[in-house]
Scaffold this motif. Structure first.
Motif: not given
Length: 391
Positions: A147-151
């Motif tokens: 979904d394009g998120s980075v953590d």
């Protein structure tokens, strides 16, 4: 300390609840939406799963989880036709001998999952498929999602099932073996068999009906307490359809071949295929499948993971079906893995153990379990948990 968990199944959520109880920051990322996991309606919970829930869940959650369970199941039995009647022809204790099935209780999977999710709403992100991870020079792990998120976290745990995307990057040499077995599973309201001899024959046992060249596995779930009543007492703010819509039922499963399953995929098409394959069975068995909830009917393909040689420990690992060859009771191993890993990560957070050493010790135990597992036969019961994967 921060931990990222990929997969919001029973293993991943048990781990997340346990970490939160220890004061460890946790984030859970799930590929599917909140209501899209299709894994069957029930599983068999034995002492391993129960011990993990007791250790990882807050007291009120544990009480509510117990309300999602049926009565104790101590035996497995086989039904066959004798003089035209469905009759118990074999009965054996569920004692876990030679790595087999242990005694336990049938649990409603959607209701258990709703309990496990409760209180983690701020920590779980749905619709976020894992794509890849990078280990950084400072020892942390950066994780990327579809979904394009980075953590970023200190540890990444793949609890994303037999088709684990985390495992594919971590252990690319490990491949899932398609056993060639398929399983149609569903459930029907208990009223469907309330006036038949079948309910008397099943009792609370794990039952396999072997008649007319077919096998139908059966298990009755009678809630020990009405889930709504239990909710009002223990978790009054648990507003989930899995609670309000819960009713006693009989679980059924039919092993089939890929050719018999064909292209059926949606719940309704799978249900129609099951009804077609059940033609010619004794009336009580046919009634169970005809009366099943179409939306709760699933087709699962059974995958196995061969015992895996040791790999170098690091801040990334996998648990449950992502590494265990355990069709039949994988949910219990996933929850036990979660419990062990919760304890290991808690020791690390307290400065009592190095992170990599702690994870390595848990991985050693998981590999030992993997070598000790005995596959479950259809004659025992497949009301436990099953594997569905995407490669």
């Amino acid at each position: 300390m921060k931990v990222i968990v990929v997969g919001a199944g029973v293993g991943g959520l048990t781990l997340a609840q346990g970490l939160r109880r220890e004061g460890i920051e946790v984030r859970v990322y799930e590929r599917d939406g909140p209501q899209r996991r299709r894994q069957g309606v029930s599983l068999h919970l034995d002492d391993r799963g129960m011990t993990a829930l007791s250790a990882c869940l807050p007291p009120a959650h544990l009480k509510m989880a117990q309300a999602a369970m049926g009565r104790q199941r101590d035996r497995t039995q086989v039904l066959s036709e004798v003089a035209g009647e469905l009759t118990v022809v074999r009965s054996e204790p569920l004692n876990g001998g030679a790595g087999g099935v242990r005694a336990g209780r049938q649990v409603d999977r959607p209701l258990l999952r709703a309990v496990l999710l409760h209180g983690l709403e701020d920590a779980v992100r749905f619709g976020a498929p894992f794509t890849r991870f990078e280990t950084r020079a400072n020892g942390t792990v950066r994780v990327y999602f579809g979904d394009g998120s980075v953590d970023t976290a200190d540890a990444l745990i793949g609890a994303d099932g037999v088709g684990s995307a985390v495992r594919r990057q971590l252990l690319p040499q490990v491949r899932v073996i398609d056993t060639g077995k398929r399983m149609l599973m569903g459930a029907a309201p208990l009223a469907t068999v309330a006036d038949t001899v079948l309910l008397t024959r099943i009792g609370d046992n794990a039952t396999s009906a072997q008649v007319r060249g077919r096998i139908v596995v059966l298990g009755v779930l009678r809630f020990t307490e009405p889930p709504v009543t239990a909710r009002d007492r223990w978790l009054p703010d648990l507003h989930a359809a899995a609670v309000t819509g819960a009713e006693d039922y009989v679980m059924w499963a039919m092993p089939v071949t890929p050719d018999q399953l064909g292209s059926a995929d949606s719940p309704h098409s799978v249900w129609h295929r099951a009804r077609s394959l059940a033609r010619g069975l004794p009336a009580p068995l046919l009634d169970v499948i005809d009366g099943a909830w179409p939306h709760a009917t699933v087709a699962l393909r059974i995958g196995m993971i061969p015992p895996t040689p040791a790999w170098p420990a690091g801040p990334v690992t996998v648990i449950g079906d992502a590494i265990h060859a355990a069709p039949g009771f994988g949910g219990n191993l996933a929850m036990r893995d979660a419990y062990r890993l919760r304890d290991a990560l808690a020791r690390t957070a307290r400065g009592q153990e190095d992170l990599v050493a702690a994870i390595g010790a848990v991985e050693h135990d998981m590999r030992s379990d993997n070598h000790a597992v005995k596959p479950v036969s259809a004659a025992q019961h497949r009301s436990a948990s099953h594997s569905r994967w995407h490669e």
